[in-house]
Design a protein around this motif. Structure first.
Motif, PDB file in Angstrom:
ATOM      1  N   ASP A  20       0.859  -1.186   0.000  1.00 39.89           N
ATOM      2  CA  ASP A  20       0.000   0.000   0.000  1.00 39.89           C
ATOM      3  C   ASP A  20       0.894   1.235   0.000  1.00 39.89           C
ATOM      4  OD1 ASP A  20      -1.432   2.298   1.387  1.00 39.89           O
ATOM      5  OD2 ASP A  20      -3.082   0.884   1.070  1.00 39.89           O
ATOM      6  N   LYS A  21       0.757   2.078  -0.993  1.00 33.09           N
ATOM      7  CA  LYS A  21       1.662   3.219  -1.122  1.00 33.09           C
ATOM      8  C   LYS A  21       1.471   4.271  -0.031  1.00 33.09           C
ATOM      9  CE  LYS A  21      -1.124   5.781  -4.428  1.00 33.09           C
ATOM     10  NZ  LYS A  21      -1.153   6.401  -5.737  1.00 33.09           N
ATOM     11  N   ILE A  26       2.040  -4.361   3.685  1.00 29.47           N
ATOM     12  CA  ILE A  26       2.054  -5.375   2.639  1.00 29.47           C
ATOM     13  C   ILE A  26       0.615  -5.852   2.432  1.00 29.47           C
ATOM     14  CG2 ILE A  26       2.841  -7.674   1.990  1.00 29.47           C
ATOM     15  CD1 ILE A  26       5.378  -7.105   3.641  1.00 29.47           C
ATOM     16  N   LYS A  27       0.118  -5.674   1.210  1.00 30.17           N
ATOM     17  CA  LYS A  27      -1.242  -6.099   0.889  1.00 30.17           C
ATOM     18  C   LYS A  27      -1.273  -7.561   0.457  1.00 30.17           C
ATOM     19  CE  LYS A  27      -2.443  -3.081  -2.229  1.00 30.17           C
ATOM     20  NZ  LYS A  27      -3.094  -2.107  -3.121  1.00 30.17           N
ATOM     21  N   GLU A  28      -0.295  -7.960  -0.321  1.00 29.04           N
ATOM     22  CA  GLU A  28      -0.189  -9.338  -0.797  1.00 29.04           C
ATOM     23  C   GLU A  28       1.288  -9.654  -0.967  1.00 29.04           C
ATOM     24  OE1 GLU A  28      -2.715 -10.411  -4.162  1.00 29.04           O
ATOM     25  OE2 GLU A  28      -3.721  -8.478  -3.899  1.00 29.04           O
ATOM     26  N   GLN A  29       1.639 -10.935  -0.769  1.00 34.01           N
ATOM     27  CA  GLN A  29       3.017 -11.348  -1.028  1.00 34.01           C
ATOM     28  C   GLN A  29       3.017 -12.726  -1.662  1.00 34.01           C
ATOM     29  OE1 GLN A  29       5.164 -11.162   2.637  1.00 34.01           O
ATOM     30  NE2 GLN A  29       3.668 -12.335   3.757  1.00 34.01           N
ATOM     31  N   TYR A  30       4.004 -12.952  -2.497  1.00 27.81           N
ATOM     32  CA  TYR A  30       4.071 -14.170  -3.276  1.00 27.81           C
ATOM     33  C   TYR A  30       5.510 -14.685  -3.319  1.00 27.81           C
ATOM     34  CZ  TYR A  30      -0.270 -12.184  -5.091  1.00 27.81           C
ATOM     35  OH  TYR A  30      -1.505 -11.625  -5.208  1.00 27.81           O
ATOM     36  N   SER A  31       5.632 -15.978  -3.499  1.00 23.26           N
ATOM     37  CA  SER A  31       6.933 -16.601  -3.715  1.00 23.26           C
ATOM     38  C   SER A  31       6.712 -17.858  -4.536  1.00 23.26           C
ATOM     39  CB  SER A  31       7.600 -16.946  -2.380  1.00 23.26           C
ATOM     40  OG  SER A  31       8.819 -17.610  -2.612  1.00 23.26           O
ATOM     41  N   ILE A  70       3.659 -12.365 -11.858  1.00 19.02           N
ATOM     42  CA  ILE A  70       4.138 -11.061 -11.389  1.00 19.02           C
ATOM     43  C   ILE A  70       3.408  -9.953 -12.133  1.00 19.02           C
ATOM     44  CG2 ILE A  70       6.127  -9.498 -11.285  1.00 19.02           C
ATOM     45  CD1 ILE A  70       7.887 -12.037 -10.957  1.00 19.02           C
ATOM     46  N   GLU A  71       3.333 -10.068 -13.448  1.00 18.92           N
ATOM     47  CA  GLU A  71       2.664  -9.051 -14.262  1.00 18.92           C
ATOM     48  C   GLU A  71       1.197  -8.908 -13.866  1.00 18.92           C
ATOM     49  OE1 GLU A  71       2.832  -7.925 -18.895  1.00 18.92           O
ATOM     50  OE2 GLU A  71       2.092  -9.943 -18.468  1.00 18.92           O
ATOM     51  N   THR A  72       0.507 -10.015 -13.653  1.00 15.76           N
ATOM     52  CA  THR A  72      -0.905  -9.997 -13.262  1.00 15.76           C
ATOM     53  C   THR A  72      -1.086  -9.304 -11.914  1.00 15.76           C
ATOM     54  OG1 THR A  72      -1.302 -12.042 -14.458  1.00 15.76           O
ATOM     55  CG2 THR A  72      -2.909 -11.446 -12.792  1.00 15.76           C
ATOM     56  N   GLY A  73      -0.151  -9.529 -11.007  1.00 16.09           N
ATOM     57  CA  GLY A  73      -0.240  -8.927  -9.681  1.00 16.09           C
ATOM     58  C   GLY A  73      -0.143  -7.420  -9.708  1.00 16.09           C
ATOM     59  N   TYR A  74       0.484  -6.880 -10.730  1.00 13.89           N
ATOM     60  CA  TYR A  74       0.678  -5.435 -10.799  1.00 13.89           C
ATOM     61  C   TYR A  74      -0.346  -4.731 -11.675  1.00 13.89           C
ATOM     62  CZ  TYR A  74       4.937  -5.908  -8.187  1.00 13.89           C
ATOM     63  OH  TYR A  74       5.828  -6.155  -7.192  1.00 13.89           O
ATOM     64  N   ASN A  75      -1.295  -5.464 -12.181  1.00 15.57           N
ATOM     65  CA  ASN A  75      -2.357  -4.844 -13.003  1.00 15.57           C
ATOM     66  C   ASN A  75      -3.597  -4.595 -12.171  1.00 15.57           C
ATOM     67  OD1 ASN A  75      -0.870  -4.719 -15.348  1.00 15.57           O
ATOM     68  ND2 ASN A  75      -1.435  -6.782 -15.958  1.00 15.57           N
TER      69      ASN A  75
END
Length: 75
Positions: A20-21, A26-31, A70-75
């Motif tokens: 969240d800016k 941290i709103k979501e995290q992935y690995s 990664i790309e989907t997470g940023y859209n």
């Protein structure tokens, strides 16, 4: 990295977070583990990182799939 050679190695894991800016929470995290993309493999790196090639072949996702996530997470 899968190799001692920086020009032929492939990434083994990618991790990212959506933050969240305003609050910096941290709103979501992935690995995700990534399937090795070539046969260049360092047994020394395997000992250090405790990531077995056979495990990555079974549990890892294709590199393009991880980048798509990664790309989907940023859209």
């Amino acid at each position: 990295m899968s190799s001692d050679n920086l020009y032929t190695c492939s990434p083994l894991q990618a991790a990212w977070a959506l933050i969240d800016k305003d609050t910096l929470d941290i709103k979501e995290q992935y690995s995700e583990f990534i399937k090795p993309i070539n046969d260049d493999w360092s047994s020394d790196a395997q000992k250090i990182h405790k990531l077995d090639r056979n495990f990555l072949l079974k549990a890892g996702l294709p590199l393009k799939t991880v980048f798509s996530l990664i790309e989907t997470g940023y859209n």
